[in-house]
Design an enzyme around this catalytic site. Structure first.
Site, PDB file in Angstrom:
ATOM      1  N   CYS A 178       0.748  -1.462  -0.362  1.00 35.35           N
ATOM      2  CA  CYS A 178      -0.076  -0.197  -0.252  1.00 35.35           C
ATOM      3  C   CYS A 178       0.746   0.868  -0.122  1.00 35.35           C
ATOM      4  O   CYS A 178       2.251   1.203   0.438  1.00 35.35           O
ATOM      5  CB  CYS A 178      -1.194  -0.217   1.379  1.00 35.35           C
ATOM      6  SG  CYS A 178      -1.489  -1.707   1.370  1.00 35.35           S
TER       7      CYS A 178
HETATM    8  N1  GLN Z   1      -1.101  -7.027   4.315  1.00 31.86           N
HETATM    9  C1  GLN Z   1      -2.040  -5.339   3.971  1.00 31.86           C
HETATM   10  C2  GLN Z   1      -3.233  -5.718   3.166  1.00 31.86           C
HETATM   11  O1  GLN Z   1      -3.469  -6.573   2.796  1.00 31.86           O
HETATM   12  C3  GLN Z   1      -1.677  -4.349   3.683  1.00 31.86           C
HETATM   13  C4  GLN Z   1      -0.993  -4.512   2.408  1.00 31.86           C
HETATM   14  C5  GLN Z   1       0.000  -4.034   1.882  1.00 31.86           C
HETATM   15  O2  GLN Z   1       0.465  -2.686   2.834  1.00 31.86           O
HETATM   16  N2  GLN Z   1       0.223  -3.659   0.904  1.00 31.86           N
HETATM   17  O3  GLN Z   1      -4.314  -5.132   3.043  1.00 31.86           O
END
Ligand code: GLN
Length: 259
Positions: free
Chosen positions: A2
């Protein structure tokens, strides 16, 4: 993984924080520059939370959608009509095995707090069950979604409710998770409408702090020379005119408590 962003400053259109600059958060959802091997694009939804500080106690509102941020007309047609002096937003790339749904999109909110996690926790179910047992067994089944981030937030918000300072909460969580799952990536972002706290643990983060406004973002949204890249393994605390950067390793080692 994210990308996230937090803003504190003069009232700004909430939608503007998603689209501001040539490398806006919306652009970072399909063309991020610094993913450090943690995924390619951030197309599994987005969310934005904003505080209204006009009333006696701040009111925290939120908008989320599990669709890619560039497909949602509300970003152009609705969110720019709302103004706030404190905004926290995220675009999501779901970690493999985790659901793509609105409830899994950050920000997660509780009372005056908003939270986002950029990263992943290998073996998260086992790890976070063990972490929770160290912190009074908060009700993990209250998690909005079956994701590492949503469950981590249940633990964090219990600590905040117990009166722990935001710095302490982030420090303790990083320490406990890393001990049990050392390959975790833990860029955490927490806001209460007046300050923002963030960690860097295996992901990018930059800050832009002036006397009038402050921004914390996974990637700078423009080429303003005042952006400062934050080194890895740091704990950052930010508000307009104020920036503290602590070495998270040292802070964890010392078991330093923040008032
Ligand atoms: N693991 C978290 C999710 O799946 C955050 C994902 C991320 O940082 N890409 O929402």
């Amino acid at each position: 993984m994210c990308r996230h962003l937090a803003y504190l400053g003069p009232p700004a259109p909430v939608g503007d924080l998603l689209t501001r600059g040539p490398h806006s958060l919306r652009t970072q959802s399909w063309a991020p520059r610094d993913m450090r091997g943690g995924g390619t694009i951030n197309a599994d939804g987005f969310g934005v939370a904003w505080w209204s500080l006009s009333s006696e106690s701040p009111v925290l509102s939120r908008y989320r959608n599990a669709a890619p941020v560039w497909t949602d007309p509300a970003v152009e047609e609705v969110l720019p009509q709302l103004h706030s002096s404190a905004v926290l937003a995220a675009v999501r790339s779901a970690t493999v095995g985790m659901p793509v749904e609105r409830e899994a999109c950050a920000p997660f909110v509780h009372g005056r707090w908003a939270f986002s996690h950029n990263g992943s926790i290998p073996r998260w179910r086992r790890t976070l069950t063990a972490v929770a047992s160290r912190f009074g067994s908060p009700p993990l089944l209250d998690a909005e979604a079956l994701t590492d981030s949503a469950v981590l937030w249940v633990i964090a918000r219990e600590l905040l409710d117990a009166g722990e300072s935001p710095e302490n909460v982030l420090r303790q969580l990083v320490r406990a998770v890393i001990e049990l799952s050392p390959n975790s990536r833990l860029n955490l972002l927490l806001g209460d409408g007046e300050s923002v706290w963030a960690t860097t643990w295996h992901h990018s983060l930059s800050v832009l702090v002036t006397d009038t406004f402050a921004v914390v973002a996974s990637e700078p949204y423009d080429d303003d020379s005042r952006w400062r890249a934050i080194e890895d393994r740091r704990l950052v605390s930010v508000r307009p005119g104020h920036l503290t950067v602590l070495d998270l390793d040292a802070v964890i080692e010392e078991g330093k408590a923040f008032s």
